[in-house]
Design an enzyme around this catalytic site. Sequence first.
Site, PDB file in Angstrom:
ATOM      1  N   GLY A   1       0.779  -1.240   0.000  1.00 13.03           N
ATOM      2  CA  GLY A   1       0.000   0.000   0.000  1.00 13.03           C
ATOM      3  C   GLY A   1       0.810   1.289   0.000  1.00 13.03           C
TER       4      GLY A   1
ATOM      5  N   ASN B   1       1.421   3.039  -2.640  1.00 12.49           N
ATOM      6  CA  ASN B   1       0.660   3.943  -3.511  1.00 12.49           C
ATOM      7  C   ASN B   1      -0.529   4.526  -2.761  1.00 12.49           C
ATOM      8  OD1 ASN B   1       1.647   4.195  -6.402  1.00 12.49           O
ATOM      9  ND2 ASN B   1       1.840   1.995  -6.069  1.00 12.49           N
TER      10      ASN B   1
ATOM     11  N   LEU C   1     -10.535  -8.304 -12.599  1.00  7.77           N
ATOM     12  CA  LEU C   1     -11.952  -7.988 -12.430  1.00  7.77           C
ATOM     13  C   LEU C   1     -12.769  -8.645 -13.547  1.00  7.77           C
ATOM     14  CD1 LEU C   1     -11.695  -4.161 -11.610  1.00  7.77           C
ATOM     15  CD2 LEU C   1     -11.774  -6.066 -10.001  1.00  7.77           C
TER      16      LEU C   1
ATOM     17  N   ASN D   1      -6.015   1.858 -13.086  1.00  7.18           N
ATOM     18  CA  ASN D   1      -5.015   0.927 -12.567  1.00  7.18           C
ATOM     19  C   ASN D   1      -3.623   1.512 -12.795  1.00  7.18           C
ATOM     20  OD1 ASN D   1      -3.949  -1.676 -11.675  1.00  7.18           O
ATOM     21  ND2 ASN D   1      -3.428  -2.057 -13.821  1.00  7.18           N
TER      22      ASN D   1
ATOM     23  N   HIS E   1       0.260   0.330 -13.650  1.00  3.45           N
ATOM     24  CA  HIS E   1       1.047  -0.817 -14.089  1.00  3.45           C
ATOM     25  C   HIS E   1       2.523  -0.416 -14.102  1.00  3.45           C
ATOM     26  CE1 HIS E   1       1.976  -4.562 -15.970  1.00  3.45           C
ATOM     27  NE2 HIS E   1       2.750  -3.905 -16.818  1.00  3.45           N
TER      28      HIS E   1
HETATM   29  C1  GRF Z   1       3.216  -1.394  -7.593  1.00  2.00           C
HETATM   30  O1  GRF Z   1       4.472  -1.587  -8.177  1.00  2.00           O
HETATM   31  C2  GRF Z   1       2.138  -1.406  -8.639  1.00  2.00           C
HETATM   32  O2  GRF Z   1       2.539  -0.848  -9.846  1.00  2.00           O
HETATM   33  C3  GRF Z   1       1.895  -2.880  -8.796  1.00  2.00           C
HETATM   34  O3  GRF Z   1       1.984  -3.398  -7.494  1.00  2.00           O
HETATM   35  C4  GRF Z   1       2.824  -2.567  -6.705  1.00  2.00           C
HETATM   36  C5  GRF Z   1       2.023  -2.141  -5.516  1.00  2.00           C
HETATM   37  O4  GRF Z   1       2.780  -1.495  -4.561  1.00  2.00           O
HETATM   38  N1  GRF Z   1       0.636  -3.116  -9.477  1.00  2.00           N
HETATM   39  P1  GRF Z   1       2.109  -0.874  -3.262  1.00  2.00           P
HETATM   40  O5  GRF Z   1       1.206  -1.948  -2.649  1.00  2.00           O
HETATM   41  O6  GRF Z   1       1.311   0.342  -3.665  1.00  2.00           O
HETATM   42  O7  GRF Z   1       3.246  -0.540  -2.354  1.00  2.00           O
END
Ligand code: GRF
Length: 200
Positions: A12, A14, A92, A106, A108
């Site tokens: 988490g 992000n 999904l 999303n 990526h």
């Molecule tokens: C990120 O690298 C995102 O691009 C990928 O999973 C990772 C998630 O990281 N889909 P976090 O859980 O936000 O730390």
Amino acid sequence: MKNIAVLISGHGTNLQSIIDHIKAGKLKCNLAVVISNKEDAYGLVRAKKAKIPAYFIDHKDISREEHEKKIIEILKKYKVDLVVLAGYMRILTPHFIREYKNRIINIHPALLPSFPGTDGYGDTWKYGCKVGGCTIHFVDEGIDTGPIILQKINPLRENDTLESFKKRGLKLEHQAFPEAIKLFCEGRLKIEGRKVRVSK
Ligand code: GRF
């Protein structure tokens, strides 16, 4: 103000960046709810610390449809306008995607359409690319195929390791997501076929 939901499966970081941008007044939206399909996702702790309603919805022993039904119930309860997939490691169904058509985004960890799938950084690295990066896109019924909102470029350095490359990449992700959410919340994104037009 738009209501957003963040779906997670893991650490988490992000999610944290979105929380921090909202707190700092740089992103104006209501982070209404966080949902995880993993009980031990650290993102749930982050949500609770920030006093955001957080739910663990287990996907084990139930059908994909049943699982999504539970999630959609929560999204409806919180009147969610935008669903943000931030490291959510489940595909999904078309039903979910149609229900929230053009309202799911999303992140990526590669420059799409190169390297879709679960290991964007690793695949970019193994291929020997000179640039990598991340892509924020609307979610359609394909895997990592939806119209692209924005991309950030992460050039590889001679002395990089996969770890150092990933670390820089994640920092870019943390800028990219709030930027894309802001554009959505300001009503500045318009999908025209494969293109996402961004108005001033
Ligand atoms: C990120 O690298 C995102 O691009 C990928 O999973 C990772 C998630 O990281 N889909 P976090 O859980 O936000 O730390």
